[in-house]
Design a protein around this motif. Structure first.
Motif, PDB file in Angstrom:
ATOM      1  N   THR A 125      -5.208  11.490  -2.431  1.00  0.00           N
ATOM      2  CA  THR A 125      -3.973  12.214  -2.139  1.00  0.00           C
ATOM      3  C   THR A 125      -3.237  12.577  -3.422  1.00  0.00           C
ATOM      4  O   THR A 125      -2.774  13.708  -3.583  1.00  0.00           O
TER       5      THR A 125
ATOM      6  N   THR B  36      -0.429   4.950  -1.038  1.00  0.00           N
ATOM      7  CA  THR B  36      -1.153   6.165  -0.674  1.00  0.00           C
ATOM      8  C   THR B  36      -2.581   6.017  -1.165  1.00  0.00           C
ATOM      9  O   THR B  36      -2.989   4.919  -1.530  1.00  0.00           O
ATOM     10  N   THR B  37      -3.305   7.118  -1.206  1.00  0.00           N
ATOM     11  CA  THR B  37      -4.673   7.070  -1.723  1.00  0.00           C
ATOM     12  C   THR B  37      -4.759   7.800  -3.064  1.00  0.00           C
ATOM     13  O   THR B  37      -3.959   8.697  -3.341  1.00  0.00           O
TER      14      THR B  37
ATOM     15  N   GLN C 267      -7.376   3.004  -2.495  1.00  0.00           N
ATOM     16  CA  GLN C 267      -5.991   2.857  -2.060  1.00  0.00           C
ATOM     17  C   GLN C 267      -5.121   2.450  -3.251  1.00  0.00           C
ATOM     18  O   GLN C 267      -5.535   1.628  -4.072  1.00  0.00           O
TER      19      GLN C 267
ATOM     20  N   ASN D 116     -10.478   0.121  -3.630  1.00  0.00           N
ATOM     21  CA  ASN D 116     -11.181   0.932  -2.632  1.00  0.00           C
ATOM     22  C   ASN D 116     -10.483   2.260  -2.358  1.00  0.00           C
ATOM     23  O   ASN D 116     -10.364   2.687  -1.204  1.00  0.00           O
TER      24      ASN D 116
ATOM     25  N   VAL E 185      -5.388  -0.039  -7.970  1.00  0.00           N
ATOM     26  CA  VAL E 185      -6.229   0.730  -7.054  1.00  0.00           C
ATOM     27  C   VAL E 185      -7.348  -0.170  -6.560  1.00  0.00           C
ATOM     28  O   VAL E 185      -8.048  -0.799  -7.362  1.00  0.00           O
TER      29      VAL E 185
ATOM     30  N   TYR F  42      -1.735   0.643  -4.632  1.00  0.00           N
ATOM     31  CA  TYR F  42      -0.801  -0.418  -4.252  1.00  0.00           C
ATOM     32  C   TYR F  42       0.266  -0.591  -5.323  1.00  0.00           C
ATOM     33  O   TYR F  42      -0.048  -0.582  -6.521  1.00  0.00           O
TER      34      TYR F  42
ATOM     35  N   GLN G 108       0.846  -1.188   0.000  1.00  0.00           N
ATOM     36  CA  GLN G 108       0.000   0.000   0.000  1.00  0.00           C
ATOM     37  C   GLN G 108       0.885   1.242   0.000  1.00  0.00           C
ATOM     38  O   GLN G 108       1.809   1.355   0.806  1.00  0.00           O
TER      39      GLN G 108
END
Length: 134
Positions: free
Chosen positions: A10, A6-7, A104, A102, A100, A106, A4
């Motif tokens: 972000t 970041t989002t 997040q 949800n 990606v 990766y 993981q």
């Protein structure tokens, strides 16, 4: 195993997100996440023309969905990596696999191992062979 990072939120809010990973040969590489309509895309953080870094620690220069090489002004499509102008015309940025889930982001590229958020430490960069002191 995916790492993981970041989002998506972000990356979209900041305009880009930089991290360092070790490649399959043991070398550290800066990798740049950039926003795309359907999520994010990851590229090695350097122009294909002269290995100029896009993000030098202050965010990647972008305009209208294109990464801008700060040295010569070549424009790369942020989502496809293709360049059709300037010194880097006809080249495509080397990509790094991310996924990606949800919201997040990766790292899923088996050729890279996440090290840390941000770029390479100054001590890890190219060394000077000059003996001149300032």
């Amino acid at each position: 195993m995916p790492t993981q990072l970041t989002t998506v939120e972000t990356v979209h809010e900041a305009g880009s997100w930089l991290f360092t990973a070790t490649d399959a040969y043991g070398s550290d590489e800066e990798i740049l996440l950039v926003p795309c309509e359907d999520g994010v895309q990851a590229w090695i953080n350097r122009c294909t023309h002269e290995a100029q870094r896009f993000d030098t620690g202050r965010g990647a220069p972008m305009r209208e969905g294109q990464l801008i090489c700060p040295k010569h002004g070549s424009l790369f499509d942020a989502c496809s990596g293709e360049c059709d102008n300037g010194e880097a015309a006809g080249t495509t940025l080397p990509d790094v696999s991310v996924a990606v889930t949800n919201g997040q982001v990766y790292l899923t590229d088996d050729d890279f191992t996440f090290q840390h958020e941000g770029g390479l430490d100054e001590d890890d960069g190219p060394s000077s062979t000059s003996h001149i002191g300032f």
